[in-house]
Design a protein around this motif. Structure first.
Motif, PDB file in Angstrom:
ATOM      1  N   VAL A 114       0.851  -1.189   0.000  1.00 29.48           N
ATOM      2  CA  VAL A 114       0.000   0.000   0.000  1.00 29.48           C
ATOM      3  C   VAL A 114       0.885   1.237   0.000  1.00 29.48           C
ATOM      4  O   VAL A 114       1.843   1.325   0.784  1.00 29.48           O
ATOM      5  N   HIS A 115       0.554   2.195  -0.880  1.00 27.87           N
ATOM      6  CA  HIS A 115       1.267   3.467  -0.875  1.00 27.87           C
ATOM      7  C   HIS A 115       0.654   4.368   0.195  1.00 27.87           C
ATOM      8  O   HIS A 115      -0.562   4.595   0.223  1.00 27.87           O
ATOM      9  N   GLY A 116       1.492   4.845   1.091  1.00 31.60           N
ATOM     10  CA  GLY A 116       0.988   5.699   2.152  1.00 31.60           C
ATOM     11  C   GLY A 116       2.077   6.048   3.143  1.00 31.60           C
ATOM     12  O   GLY A 116       3.182   5.506   3.110  1.00 31.60           O
ATOM     13  N   ASP A 117       1.745   6.961   4.042  1.00 32.43           N
ATOM     14  CA  ASP A 117       2.694   7.496   5.016  1.00 32.43           C
ATOM     15  C   ASP A 117       2.228   7.110   6.409  1.00 32.43           C
ATOM     16  O   ASP A 117       1.042   7.256   6.730  1.00 32.43           O
ATOM     17  N   PHE A 118       3.147   6.625   7.249  1.00 29.41           N
ATOM     18  CA  PHE A 118       2.707   6.229   8.590  1.00 29.41           C
ATOM     19  C   PHE A 118       2.390   7.428   9.475  1.00 29.41           C
ATOM     20  O   PHE A 118       1.852   7.271  10.571  1.00 29.41           O
ATOM     21  N   ILE A 119       2.703   8.645   9.019  1.00 29.96           N
ATOM     22  CA  ILE A 119       2.306   9.823   9.797  1.00 29.96           C
ATOM     23  C   ILE A 119       0.785   9.977   9.763  1.00 29.96           C
ATOM     24  O   ILE A 119       0.163  10.376  10.742  1.00 29.96           O
ATOM     25  N   GLU A 120       0.187   9.671   8.630  1.00 33.68           N
ATOM     26  CA  GLU A 120      -1.271   9.666   8.496  1.00 33.68           C
ATOM     27  C   GLU A 120      -1.656   8.357   7.818  1.00 33.68           C
ATOM     28  O   GLU A 120      -1.763   8.289   6.597  1.00 33.68           O
ATOM     29  N   LEU A 121      -1.868   7.325   8.588  1.00 31.97           N
ATOM     30  CA  LEU A 121      -2.095   5.993   8.048  1.00 31.97           C
ATOM     31  C   LEU A 121      -3.392   5.930   7.239  1.00 31.97           C
ATOM     32  O   LEU A 121      -4.427   6.441   7.683  1.00 31.97           O
ATOM     33  N   PRO A 122      -3.352   5.291   6.074  1.00 34.16           N
ATOM     34  CA  PRO A 122      -4.600   5.025   5.348  1.00 34.16           C
ATOM     35  C   PRO A 122      -5.382   3.913   6.021  1.00 34.16           C
ATOM     36  O   PRO A 122      -4.911   3.305   6.989  1.00 34.16           O
ATOM     37  N   ASN A 123      -6.562   3.629   5.505  1.00 30.59           N
ATOM     38  CA  ASN A 123      -7.385   2.554   6.052  1.00 30.59           C
ATOM     39  C   ASN A 123      -6.797   1.218   5.626  1.00 30.59           C
ATOM     40  O   ASN A 123      -6.871   0.837   4.460  1.00 30.59           O
ATOM     41  N   LEU A 124      -6.216   0.486   6.565  1.00 38.10           N
ATOM     42  CA  LEU A 124      -5.497  -0.746   6.258  1.00 38.10           C
ATOM     43  C   LEU A 124      -6.117  -1.978   6.897  1.00 38.10           C
ATOM     44  O   LEU A 124      -5.674  -3.098   6.639  1.00 38.10           O
ATOM     45  N   GLY A 125      -7.105  -1.794   7.756  1.00 36.05           N
ATOM     46  CA  GLY A 125      -7.629  -2.909   8.523  1.00 36.05           C
ATOM     47  C   GLY A 125      -6.945  -2.995   9.878  1.00 36.05           C
ATOM     48  O   GLY A 125      -6.273  -2.056  10.320  1.00 36.05           O
ATOM     49  N   GLN A 126      -7.087  -4.121  10.547  1.00 39.61           N
ATOM     50  CA  GLN A 126      -6.530  -4.325  11.880  1.00 39.61           C
ATOM     51  C   GLN A 126      -5.441  -5.387  11.848  1.00 39.61           C
ATOM     52  O   GLN A 126      -5.477  -6.310  11.021  1.00 39.61           O
ATOM     53  N   PHE A 127      -4.484  -5.263  12.775  1.00 41.44           N
ATOM     54  CA  PHE A 127      -3.312  -6.135  12.789  1.00 41.44           C
ATOM     55  C   PHE A 127      -3.016  -6.599  14.210  1.00 41.44           C
ATOM     56  O   PHE A 127      -3.382  -5.942  15.186  1.00 41.44           O
ATOM     57  N   ASP A 128      -2.322  -7.724  14.278  1.00 41.03           N
ATOM     58  CA  ASP A 128      -1.813  -8.204  15.565  1.00 41.03           C
ATOM     59  C   ASP A 128      -0.515  -7.490  15.934  1.00 41.03           C
ATOM     60  O   ASP A 128      -0.248  -7.228  17.112  1.00 41.03           O
TER      61      ASP A 128
END
Length: 251
Positions: free
Chosen positions: A90-104
């Motif tokens: 996914v192209h994106g910046d962790f400063i403003e995370l896109p909608n990626l779902g949930q993670f462990d």
């Protein structure tokens, strides 16, 4: 990101596969200890996806996030057609995370958080990451230590990999928490050499800053590990270890 776009084609050639494997074993040790049942992993600042693919090969469901489109282009092109596991980039910046779902688990490899400007920005990022972690969830992130900053400002680092000579030297700013790392790349072009100079600005987050920021971001706890001679150390010392790996828990 322009810096990473410009070096994407050569990025993997200049980095040892053994280094990635070594770091994978360190992270697997931490995952086995702190999140043995984790399966969904978010790789923040995944670059060309080398570490992302190693995680997928070990059975994790991985999403790789990066702000450089060129690095992601290399990552997608490097996927094996048969694929041992699914990897989503996914192209994106962790400063403003896109909608990626949930993670462990969310993690970084390669110290991308050192590019953040200050503690306020680190707290902001840590909160954003916490929002995509299930409860309980785990964040593992690595940063350069005070020892690394000191060494970079005192002695230039010179290395040659795949025919490219890199000269790296740091210059500390007056506030002692920021360093400008000047990297000169000499690459052969026929009978001539091409010189490309990049400057990276890094922020120092020492052990106190990491604990403070994790607490402000709402994590229940954080444990700091050092790396010495490629091996994981049970505790982190700012003056002894070149890297810090922080493990933060969300409840």
């Amino acid at each position: 990101m322009a810096i990473y776009d410009s070096v994407a084609e050569q990025y993997d050639q200049e980095r040892s596969a053994a280094t990635y494997e070594q770091r994978l074993e360190i992270y697997r040790t931490l995952l086995d200890e702190h999140a043995p049942t984790a399966r969904r992993v978010l790789d923040l600042g995944c670059g060309t996806g080398t570490f992302t693919r190693l995680l997928a090969d070990r059975g994790f469901d991985v999403v790789g996030l990066d702000a450089s489109r060129e690095m992601l282009r290399i990552a997608v092109g490097s996927e094996r057609p048969q694929g041992s596991a699914a990897v989503r980039y996914v192209h994106g910046d962790f400063i403003e995370l896109p909608n990626l779902g949930q993670f462990d688990v969310a993690l970084t490899v390669g110290e991308p958080f050192n590019y953040l400007n200050d503690e306020a920005e680190l707290v902001h990022v840590l909160r954003n990451v916490a929002a995509v972690l299930d409860s309980p969830g785990l964040l593992i992130f690595d940063v350069l230590s005070r020892r690394s900053f000191t060494r970079m400002t005192k002695v230039p680092h010179v290395e040659e990999v795949a025919g490219v000579i890199r000269v790296i030297k740091g210059e500390a700013e007056d506030d002692a928490t920021h360093i400008n790392v000047r990297e000169r790349r000499f690459s052969p072009h026929g009978d001539l050499w091409k010189l490309v100079t990049n400057v990276h600005r890094h922020t120092l987050f020492d052990s106190d800053a990491i604990r403070r920021c994790a607490s402000q971001a709402g994590y229940a706890g954080v444990q700091l590990y050092g790396i010495r001679q490629g091996r994981l150390q049970d505790r982190f010392d700012d003056e002894l270890h070149a890297w810090c790996i922080a493990v933060a828990w969300k409840q």
